[in-house]
Design a protein around this motif. Sequence first.
Motif, PDB file in Angstrom:
ATOM      1  N   VAL A 128       0.732  -1.277   0.119  1.00 29.43           N
ATOM      2  CA  VAL A 128       0.026  -0.095   0.143  1.00 29.43           C
ATOM      3  C   VAL A 128       1.023   1.340   0.157  1.00 29.43           C
ATOM      4  CG1 VAL A 128      -1.619   1.410   1.460  1.00 29.43           C
ATOM      5  CG2 VAL A 128      -2.003  -1.089   1.114  1.00 29.43           C
ATOM      6  N   ALA A 129       0.760   1.939  -1.110  1.00 28.45           N
ATOM      7  CA  ALA A 129       1.318   3.221  -1.169  1.00 28.45           C
ATOM      8  C   ALA A 129       0.376   4.402  -0.230  1.00 28.45           C
ATOM      9  CB  ALA A 129       1.604   3.823  -2.586  1.00 28.45           C
ATOM     10  N   ASN A 130       0.886   4.540   0.869  1.00 25.34           N
ATOM     11  CA  ASN A 130       0.022   5.174   1.950  1.00 25.34           C
ATOM     12  C   ASN A 130       0.479   6.573   1.921  1.00 25.34           C
ATOM     13  OD1 ASN A 130      -1.450   5.951   4.109  1.00 25.34           O
ATOM     14  ND2 ASN A 130      -0.997   4.230   5.297  1.00 25.34           N
ATOM     15  N   ASN A 131      -0.426   7.528   1.512  1.00 25.84           N
ATOM     16  CA  ASN A 131      -0.222   8.813   1.502  1.00 25.84           C
ATOM     17  C   ASN A 131      -1.271   9.694   2.233  1.00 25.84           C
ATOM     18  OD1 ASN A 131      -2.242   8.577  -0.381  1.00 25.84           O
ATOM     19  ND2 ASN A 131      -1.105   9.471  -2.052  1.00 25.84           N
ATOM     20  N   GLY A 132      -2.084   8.899   2.953  1.00 21.74           N
ATOM     21  CA  GLY A 132      -3.210   9.658   3.759  1.00 21.74           C
ATOM     22  C   GLY A 132      -4.227  10.450   2.786  1.00 21.74           C
ATOM     23  N   TYR A 145      -6.421  10.918  -0.990  1.00 26.08           N
ATOM     24  CA  TYR A 145      -6.902  10.274  -2.304  1.00 26.08           C
ATOM     25  C   TYR A 145      -6.021  11.391  -3.248  1.00 26.08           C
ATOM     26  CZ  TYR A 145     -11.038   7.937  -0.606  1.00 26.08           C
ATOM     27  OH  TYR A 145     -11.885   7.232   0.153  1.00 26.08           O
ATOM     28  N   GLY A 146      -4.968  10.871  -3.977  1.00 26.26           N
ATOM     29  CA  GLY A 146      -4.083  11.665  -4.707  1.00 26.26           C
ATOM     30  C   GLY A 146      -4.876  11.913  -5.888  1.00 26.26           C
ATOM     31  N   LEU A 147      -5.521  10.851  -6.683  1.00 26.37           N
ATOM     32  CA  LEU A 147      -6.010  10.845  -8.127  1.00 26.37           C
ATOM     33  C   LEU A 147      -7.413  11.623  -8.024  1.00 26.37           C
ATOM     34  CD1 LEU A 147      -5.416   9.981 -10.826  1.00 26.37           C
ATOM     35  CD2 LEU A 147      -6.702   8.036 -10.542  1.00 26.37           C
TER      36      LEU A 147
HETATM   37 MG   LIG Z   1      -3.622   7.625  -1.256  1.00 19.23          MG
END
Ligand SMILES: [Mg+2]
Lengths: 628, 349
Positions: free
Chosen positions: B136-140, B142-144
């Motif tokens: 999981v690429a976890n960035n906290g 919703y990038g997209l």
């Molecule tokens: Mg994310």
Amino acid sequence: MKKIKGINDFVVKFANVNGTGSASANHLFAKAIFRMGIPVSPRNIFPSNIQGLPTWYEVRVSAKGYLGRRGGVDLMVCVNPQSMEKDVASVEPGGYFVYDSTKPLAPHLKRDDIHYFGIPFTQMCMREYPNPRLQQLLKNVVYVGALAAFLDIDFSVLKGLLNDQFKGKERLISSNVHALEMGYHYARDHFKCPLPIRLKKGGNSAPHIRESEHILMNGNTAAALGAIYGGATVAAWYPITPSTSVVDAFSQYAERMRIDPGSGKRNFAVVQAEDELAAIGVAIGAGWNGVRAFTATSGPGLSLMSEFLGLAYFAEIPVVLIDVQRSGPSTGMPTRSQQSDILAAAYASHGDTKQVLLFPATPRECFDMTADAFDLTERLQTPVILMSDLDLGMNDWMSPPLEWDDDYQMDRGKVLDAQQLDEVEKWGRYLDVDGDGICYRTLPGTHPDKGAYFTRGSSKNEMAVYSESGDDYVQNVDRLLRKFETAKKYVPRPKTHDPIPVKNPKTDLKLGALFFGTSASPSYEAVEMLAKEGYPIDTMRIRAFPFHASMDAFIHSHDLVFVIEQNRDGQMRRLIINECEIPPGKLVSVLNYSGTPITARKIARIIRETLQSDDAKANVVPLHSETV
Amino acid sequence: MSYIKPKFRHPRLQKNALGFTVADYDGAISTLCAGCGHDSISAAIRNACFESAIPPHRIAKVSGIGCSSKMPTYFLGKSHGFNSVHGRMPSVATGASLANRALTYIGVSGDGDTASIGMGQFIHLIRRNVNMTYIVANNGCYGLTKGQDSATADLGSVAKGGAVNPFDGIDLASLAILQGASFVGRSFSGDKEQLEPLIRAAMAHNGFAFIDVVSPCVTFNNHTGSTKSYSNTREHLEPMALDFVPMREEIRTQYAEGSTQSVTLHDGSVIHLHKADSGYKTDDRMGALNAIQSGNDADRILTGLLYLDPNSKDLNTNLNLATRPLNELGRRELCPGSKVLDSINEGLR
Ligand SMILES: [Mg+2]
Ligand SMILES: Cc1ncc(C[n+]2csc(CCOP(=O)(O)OP(=O)(O)O)c2C)c(N)n1
Ligand code: SF4
């Protein structure tokens, strides 16, 4: 008082309480008639409940081999006081009512146009058996014994069935035989037996049934066998009535037939998923990776699978879905039958989608079409949905025996192996080399440096490279449409029959009828009834979507075409109007959506009334079906 | 657009045990934002596959939807990939792995894809112990879809627009351990020293291997106030260093007695853990949960190999699946033939 008469031609209905063991006794009754060589079609009408509610079992006996519901009841066997009032009312005038007379019949249940036979089933069993469970179970067998006397069932056939059922368990066999005899003798001793409706061994005048030695089986088991024979190795599902027994049966057969002889390990995998989204996801992942995979569900599950069906359509992944339809919307009546997922399945998903549908009408077709579905889905690289329903899936049907051609070769479609990848000049996953809209796919792990590509739900160009170019998108979805055209070549064709000659026709109109699945049997019967009345009707049984060109021609060559189906909105009619170049006004809906399977009498009545109305004479379509 | 692969660099000519160079593990050029943490993960996966000398075409990549789920395009161009639907990659991976158990499966997902829409499938993937590596690429966020809070955003973390997240974040690593995942790691996209061996170990593990990788979103969630920004993560990292030695490599490295702990995987590979502090046991579920939790409480992100059960039974084992991949079976193995059908007919008369 009138008495209904008839040899090998009547309807018996049992009114039971569910969870009391009546199912196996009722099955014994139907199977005995079947073994006597007389066409029979039993149907369960059951509540969405495990124990304590009314449940019915309707058995149609028809020397002519009509297997659909006729409508009406000639003999009612009522062992459920809860539903007695309704059950009494449902008997045809001149019919027969067998009931448990342990308690006297309430005066308001007395009709003067039907014949009553009171037998104290409960009292007899209380006297005979010490154990309450046994009293309840064997009561069912006692009434079958009484019916053996009333209807002249061959006693040795009943005994043979008990022997088969309880193989080796002598005590069980003898107690059941004893219960049968108790009922039989009571009826013989107290009433004039047999009744004017009765059975006669081998009294089968149905040519189509005499031709082949028939079997009695339900559609779900047949579909499961179709999946076994079609080479499915991955099944994923989430339990839902009435589809559950498809995967249950698949698992059972696979445990027997799909064990690797060397290691004792399984050459198949069944996954009970966390929901239907996951179920179809598993099947799609497996199909992408080169196995034949399927899932089975019913209406609510079909809705949940919708997003994935869109992906599989657009990403062109083979997957088979068996939809055993029930009454919707939402939970609707989960244990009642309908053909009401037609539009939801045909256009399943967002965006421009069209799905390939197959419409089996018999267990034999459930078997054949499921096996074929795996060839079709791999040939076409698109989902294939088998549209069964509760009536076909869960009830026992007389069916021609299942047949298998040992020379059958699986059609794995256009899949390139390592050698072919080396030989091919230029390969692009979505290059339409053959012009039929079907491209060559490759499987993961095939070749060290050729044929790898990225599967995605988003748009791409012919070389499978992500692309948001409008031209690439249009080219791709247009090719998918071309592929759907190609599908017409591969899907089963509609069936037509020679018209029934009518001496003095009452109408100049050229009449046709279109139907599919479980509407077929009663439709054929209704058409024969109407032919006798002077209404000649040509028939065509739809077996697949996309529709074959001959269906357009059929509609064009008739003035009025009845579309007979089991849903409220005339979904098949709408699909035809959407997909075919035909004047919509020609199509008249004949509908039934009460949850119990459509009857021949109802079909005949609606068609008759339509033809007798002034509108039809003017060749104008009645208003109610004009809503498109 | 960012380039994760500098064109001329010496190590790129080096060959692995199979004779492949790292370029053989490259994918397409990334279209993610320059500096996106996800690109570092792509590079780490590529390097891990190269180092472990897995033939590229014997790997299958699966993902859901999101910036993170786009990643499989950017590594291993010689592998098949499947970008499925949002939150449902676990089921696709399950089916794919059943169809051909002989491939290596790498799943890539995001925190939205896994912890929100895909939570149900994720938990059940763990429960079934599908043999795959799940990152999981976890960035906290919703990038997209442009930066909305995700379910892993920490309580009190501040979004770009200034809104403070009032909800507790879901800790995927703890959740995975609780549900019985047999391999659970956590890392940071910028820590390739740790991330690469962790991925290699995950791929060697027989069963479900989960790696939660904190991966800052430079565009929407890399400001002060975000707990998943580069600066915040670097400051609060509590890394356990580790090395991975595959089965076929002789052990060349020597470690000082007492400073390392070694774990042997099912296939004979060895993981060496270099402990800053003593006493962390990778086979202790309760201990792992405690350590993660105490870390969280102290505002420290514990990273490394958090839990490992090297003898887990994967789905293939539990289903008693034949060793030969199902997708290699043909009519002979699968179709019982007409005689069997005749006897079935007989039973229905
Ligand atoms: Mg994310
Ligand atoms: C069914 C469905 N709902 C919503 C979306 C829109 N959507 C695309 S990506 C995404 C969130 C992705 O977040 P995450 O998984 O964290 O990936 P990131 O972009 O942060 O790497 C959403 C909501 C979608 N594609 N499908
Ligand atoms: S929006 Fe964020 S997650 Fe998406 S590519 Fe840009 S930096 Fe990465």
